[in-house]
Design a protein around this motif. Structure first.
Motif, PDB file in Angstrom:
ATOM      1  N   LYS A   1     135.896  32.043  95.498  1.00  0.00           N
ATOM      2  CA  LYS A   1     137.360  32.415  95.591  1.00  0.00           C
ATOM      3  C   LYS A   1     137.532  33.463  96.790  1.00  0.00           C
ATOM      4  O   LYS A   1     138.522  33.500  97.373  1.00  0.00           O
ATOM      5  N   ARG A   2     136.443  34.211  97.185  1.00  0.00           N
ATOM      6  CA  ARG A   2     136.650  35.414  97.719  1.00  0.00           C
ATOM      7  C   ARG A   2     136.685  34.958  99.300  1.00  0.00           C
ATOM      8  O   ARG A   2     137.004  35.954 100.133  1.00  0.00           O
ATOM      9  N   ARG A   3     136.212  33.812  99.878  1.00  0.00           N
ATOM     10  CA  ARG A   3     136.185  33.269 101.142  1.00  0.00           C
ATOM     11  C   ARG A   3     136.839  32.160 101.369  1.00  0.00           C
ATOM     12  O   ARG A   3     136.875  31.323 100.460  1.00  0.00           O
ATOM     13  N   HIS A   4     136.947  31.901 102.784  1.00  0.00           N
ATOM     14  CA  HIS A   4     137.727  30.559 102.920  1.00  0.00           C
ATOM     15  C   HIS A   4     136.564  29.520 103.135  1.00  0.00           C
ATOM     16  O   HIS A   4     135.293  29.778 103.397  1.00  0.00           O
ATOM     17  N   THR A   5     137.038  28.269 103.077  1.00  0.00           N
ATOM     18  CA  THR A   5     135.925  27.339 103.117  1.00  0.00           C
ATOM     19  C   THR A   5     135.086  27.235 104.208  1.00  0.00           C
ATOM     20  O   THR A   5     133.792  27.201 104.059  1.00  0.00           O
ATOM     21  N   ASN A   6     135.688  27.295 105.422  1.00  0.00           N
ATOM     22  CA  ASN A   6     134.847  27.433 106.765  1.00  0.00           C
ATOM     23  C   ASN A   6     133.785  28.607 106.894  1.00  0.00           C
ATOM     24  O   ASN A   6     132.651  28.290 107.584  1.00  0.00           O
ATOM     25  N   GLU A   7     134.301  29.704 106.055  1.00  0.00           N
ATOM     26  CA  GLU A   7     133.496  30.871 106.202  1.00  0.00           C
ATOM     27  C   GLU A   7     132.168  30.498 105.281  1.00  0.00           C
ATOM     28  O   GLU A   7     131.024  30.676 105.643  1.00  0.00           O
ATOM     29  N   TRP A   8     132.461  29.974 104.280  1.00  0.00           N
ATOM     30  CA  TRP A   8     131.190  29.511 103.392  1.00  0.00           C
ATOM     31  C   TRP A   8     130.278  28.671 103.915  1.00  0.00           C
ATOM     32  O   TRP A   8     129.099  28.749 103.722  1.00  0.00           O
ATOM     33  N   ILE A   9     130.990  27.407 104.518  1.00  0.00           N
ATOM     34  CA  ILE A   9     130.100  26.694 105.198  1.00  0.00           C
ATOM     35  C   ILE A   9     129.241  27.167 106.143  1.00  0.00           C
ATOM     36  O   ILE A   9     128.130  26.783 106.166  1.00  0.00           O
ATOM     37  N   SER A  10     129.874  28.061 106.979  1.00  0.00           N
ATOM     38  CA  SER A  10     128.944  28.631 107.992  1.00  0.00           C
ATOM     39  C   SER A  10     127.497  29.770 107.301  1.00  0.00           C
ATOM     40  O   SER A  10     126.607  29.665 107.711  1.00  0.00           O
ATOM     41  N   ILE A  11     128.054  30.165 106.459  1.00  0.00           N
ATOM     42  CA  ILE A  11     127.314  31.232 105.581  1.00  0.00           C
ATOM     43  C   ILE A  11     125.936  30.192 104.931  1.00  0.00           C
ATOM     44  O   ILE A  11     124.820  30.356 105.184  1.00  0.00           O
ATOM     45  N   MET A  12     126.630  29.069 104.112  1.00  0.00           N
ATOM     46  CA  MET A  12     125.453  27.986 103.515  1.00  0.00           C
ATOM     47  C   MET A  12     124.613  27.344 104.626  1.00  0.00           C
ATOM     48  O   MET A  12     123.545  27.216 104.218  1.00  0.00           O
ATOM     49  N   GLU A  13     125.377  27.050 105.772  1.00  0.00           N
ATOM     50  CA  GLU A  13     124.385  26.351 106.571  1.00  0.00           C
ATOM     51  C   GLU A  13     123.360  27.213 107.090  1.00  0.00           C
ATOM     52  O   GLU A  13     122.163  26.683 107.453  1.00  0.00           O
ATOM     53  N   THR A  14     123.516  28.335 107.348  1.00  0.00           N
ATOM     54  CA  THR A  14     122.398  29.447 107.802  1.00  0.00           C
ATOM     55  C   THR A  14     121.582  29.462 107.040  1.00  0.00           C
ATOM     56  O   THR A  14     120.252  29.814 107.358  1.00  0.00           O
ATOM     57  N   VAL A  15     121.538  29.465 105.765  1.00  0.00           N
ATOM     58  CA  VAL A  15     120.443  29.597 104.712  1.00  0.00           C
ATOM     59  C   VAL A  15     120.056  28.202 104.015  1.00  0.00           C
ATOM     60  O   VAL A  15     119.132  28.130 103.159  1.00  0.00           O
ATOM     61  N   GLY A  16     120.298  27.065 104.720  1.00  0.00           N
ATOM     62  CA  GLY A  16     119.896  25.971 104.325  1.00  0.00           C
ATOM     63  C   GLY A  16     120.557  25.110 102.998  1.00  0.00           C
ATOM     64  O   GLY A  16     119.620  24.437 102.251  1.00  0.00           O
ATOM     65  N   VAL A  17     121.914  25.681 102.368  1.00  0.00           N
ATOM     66  CA  VAL A  17     122.183  25.076 101.421  1.00  0.00           C
ATOM     67  C   VAL A  17     123.485  24.226 101.742  1.00  0.00           C
ATOM     68  O   VAL A  17     124.286  24.465 102.485  1.00  0.00           O
ATOM     69  N   PRO A  18     123.126  22.859 101.026  1.00  0.00           N
ATOM     70  CA  PRO A  18     124.077  21.696 101.388  1.00  0.00           C
ATOM     71  C   PRO A  18     125.459  22.174 101.029  1.00  0.00           C
ATOM     72  O   PRO A  18     125.658  22.447  99.816  1.00  0.00           O
ATOM     73  N   CYS A  19     126.254  22.172 101.781  1.00  0.00           N
ATOM     74  CA  CYS A  19     127.553  22.423 101.432  1.00  0.00           C
ATOM     75  C   CYS A  19     128.772  21.710 102.616  1.00  0.00           C
ATOM     76  O   CYS A  19     128.519  21.754 103.717  1.00  0.00           O
ATOM     77  N   GLY A  20     130.024  21.767 102.098  1.00  0.00           N
ATOM     78  CA  GLY A  20     130.745  21.015 103.145  1.00  0.00           C
ATOM     79  C   GLY A  20     132.368  20.724 102.572  1.00  0.00           C
ATOM     80  O   GLY A  20     132.402  21.305 101.294  1.00  0.00           O
ATOM     81  N   PRO A  21     133.291  20.508 103.402  1.00  0.00           N
ATOM     82  CA  PRO A  21     134.436  20.431 102.724  1.00  0.00           C
ATOM     83  C   PRO A  21     134.942  19.063 102.147  1.00  0.00           C
ATOM     84  O   PRO A  21     134.298  18.349 102.114  1.00  0.00           O
ATOM     85  N   ILE A  22     136.181  19.116 101.622  1.00  0.00           N
ATOM     86  CA  ILE A  22     136.638  17.717 101.056  1.00  0.00           C
ATOM     87  C   ILE A  22     137.696  17.451 102.040  1.00  0.00           C
ATOM     88  O   ILE A  22     138.767  17.649 101.953  1.00  0.00           O
ATOM     89  N   ASN A  23     137.525  16.743 103.001  1.00  0.00           N
ATOM     90  CA  ASN A  23     138.135  16.222 104.031  1.00  0.00           C
ATOM     91  C   ASN A  23     138.946  14.987 103.607  1.00  0.00           C
ATOM     92  O   ASN A  23     138.802  14.069 103.133  1.00  0.00           O
ATOM     93  N   SER A  24     140.618  15.100 104.272  1.00  0.00           N
ATOM     94  CA  SER A  24     141.417  13.973 104.353  1.00  0.00           C
ATOM     95  C   SER A  24     140.970  13.119 105.456  1.00  0.00           C
ATOM     96  O   SER A  24     140.147  13.604 106.319  1.00  0.00           O
TER      97      SER A  24
END
Length: 412
Positions: free
Chosen positions: A311-334
């Motif tokens: 809850k402490r960061r925005h979705t795009n921030e988390w996605i960027s962080i997770m991609e850097t360390v190889g953790v599958p992560c993504g948004p829920i897109n309309s």
């Protein structure tokens, strides 16, 4: 037209599509995308039921409705439409003549529904022993439910999918839910295509066609996959878990500062990377969470800990962080975000085709990419009866005068 029909992996294959709505047409569209000449036989004046399933409707350049529904357009690309009244003997005769020339017939009438017209498998096999005849019904050709009509929503419930889909008991919004698209119909269309291609491969060896009996209920049960295996092996009824996974943790949605994101951890190494990204590397060595089996056992404790942090960061921030360390992560897109996504655009998943009633029609692309015989987009979803004269001429060598006589008799 001959040059166009000679493209694709299935070039030269002739398919007579007597089906309507989604499962059968989906299979016909896939075969057509791969190069088959698919002729869609429809009722004069009405056509496929889904032609009336709007709004939304395709509009012309002036913004006026063309009468072509988005639903119909989704499943009938690359086909040619012929109108034939099969309730009349002359119409039955035409379909029989077409079946003599066809390699495949796809139909989704009720069990026995085509026998009264002499268009069932036994009747057409007598005319063409090489014919692959695919029958799609709700419950199959045999069994106590065989006479029943079957619809996707009904089958999602009866086949167990809805018992697994939705928020868990006691949660806000609890209760069973269907999937947001007619997934059972789509999966049945895919299974039908696989079965048809397998039957054609066998025909190459034996010279004989065969009948395919495909039921929506069977397909839905088959596609329960690991959930069915969990029940059959473990003996416990799977329960609704919202967006969580019964066998993997953490593998679900998590709240962020501006919405939600998905984290899909598939192994212990990814979990360790996730813990580091969340600023809590100690979780990776905590005996409650160190292995997936332990994380499943202590699911709620871990999920509660992760939710506090995400809850402490925005979705795009988390996605960027997770991609850097190889953790599958993504948004829920309309869907607007789906089709504006740069990766989706690079994969060309949105296409446009010329349409006789509108300048263009936007469609979803076929996801198959073949190096030597790529999918081709040759024909927009046809208007009702658009190719009647053309097909009856090319397949049956009928003259314009012959076709005109059939029109005057309301046969086509």
């Amino acid at each position: 037209m001959n040059d166009i029909l000679n493209q694709g992996a299935l070039a030269g294959l002739r398919v007579l599509d007597l089906s309507r709505v989604l499962a059968g047409p989906w299979s016909g569209q896939l075969l057509a995308d791969l190069g088959a000449d698919v002729v869609k036989v429809e009722r004069p004046g009405a056509g496929d039921d889904t032609r009336a399933w709007g709004p939304p409707w395709l509009c012309d350049e002036d913004g006026a409705s063309t009468g072509e529904s988005a639903y119909y357009l989704s499943a009938n690309r690359n086909k040619r439409s012929v109108t034939i009244d099969i309730s009349q003997p002359e119409g039955q005769s035409l379909v029989k003549q077409l079946a003599r020339k066809a390699d495949v017939v796809i139909e989704n009438f009720k069990v026995g529904g085509l026998a009264q017209y002499g268009l069932d498998y036994a009747s057409l096999k007598a005319l063409n022993s090489r014919l692959v005849y695919c029958s799609i019904t709700g419950f199959g050709q045999t069994g106590p439910y065989a006479p029943r009509a079957g619809y996707d929503f009904l089958i999602q419930g009866m086949g167990g999918l809805m018992s697994l889909t939705g928020r868990e008991d006691g949660a806000e919004g609890e209760g069973p839910l269907k999937v947001g698209v007619a997934l059972t119909d789509v999966m049945t269309g895919l299974y039908a295509t696989v079965a048809i291609l397998a039957a054609l491969a066998r025909r190459e060896r034996t010279g004989e066609g065969q009948n395919i009996d495909l039921a929506l209920l069977d397909v839905q049960i088959a596609c329960l996959a690991n959930q069915a295996a969990n029940y059959l092996v473990g003996g416990l009824l799977p329960r609704r878990m919202g967006n969580a996974h019964p066998n993997i943790v953490p593998y679900q949605d998590f709240p962020t500062a501006d919405g939600y994101m998905i984290i899909a951890v598939g192994n212990d190494g990814q979990f360790a990377n996730l813990c580091s990204a969340l600023g809590s590397p100690q979780w990776a060595t905590d005996e409650r969470f160190a292995t997936n089996s332990q994380r499943v056992k202590h699911r709620q404790e871990l999920i509660d800990l992760i939710r506090v942090v995400t809850k402490r960061r925005h979705t795009n921030e988390w996605i960027s962080i997770m991609e850097t360390v190889g953790v599958p992560c993504g948004p829920i897109n309309s869907l607007d975000k789906v089709f504006s996504d740069p990766h989706v655009q690079s994969r060309e998943m949105r296409i446009e085709m010329d349409h006789p009633l509108s300048k263009v029609v936007p469609l979803v692309a076929n996801p198959i990419h073949m190096s030597e015989s790529p999918v081709s987009y040759r024909q927009a979803p046809p208007t009702l009866g658009q190719h009647t004269r053309e097909v009856l001429s090319s397949w049956l060598a009928l003259s314009d005068a012959d076709v005109e006589q059939l029109r005057r008799g309301s046969i086509v």
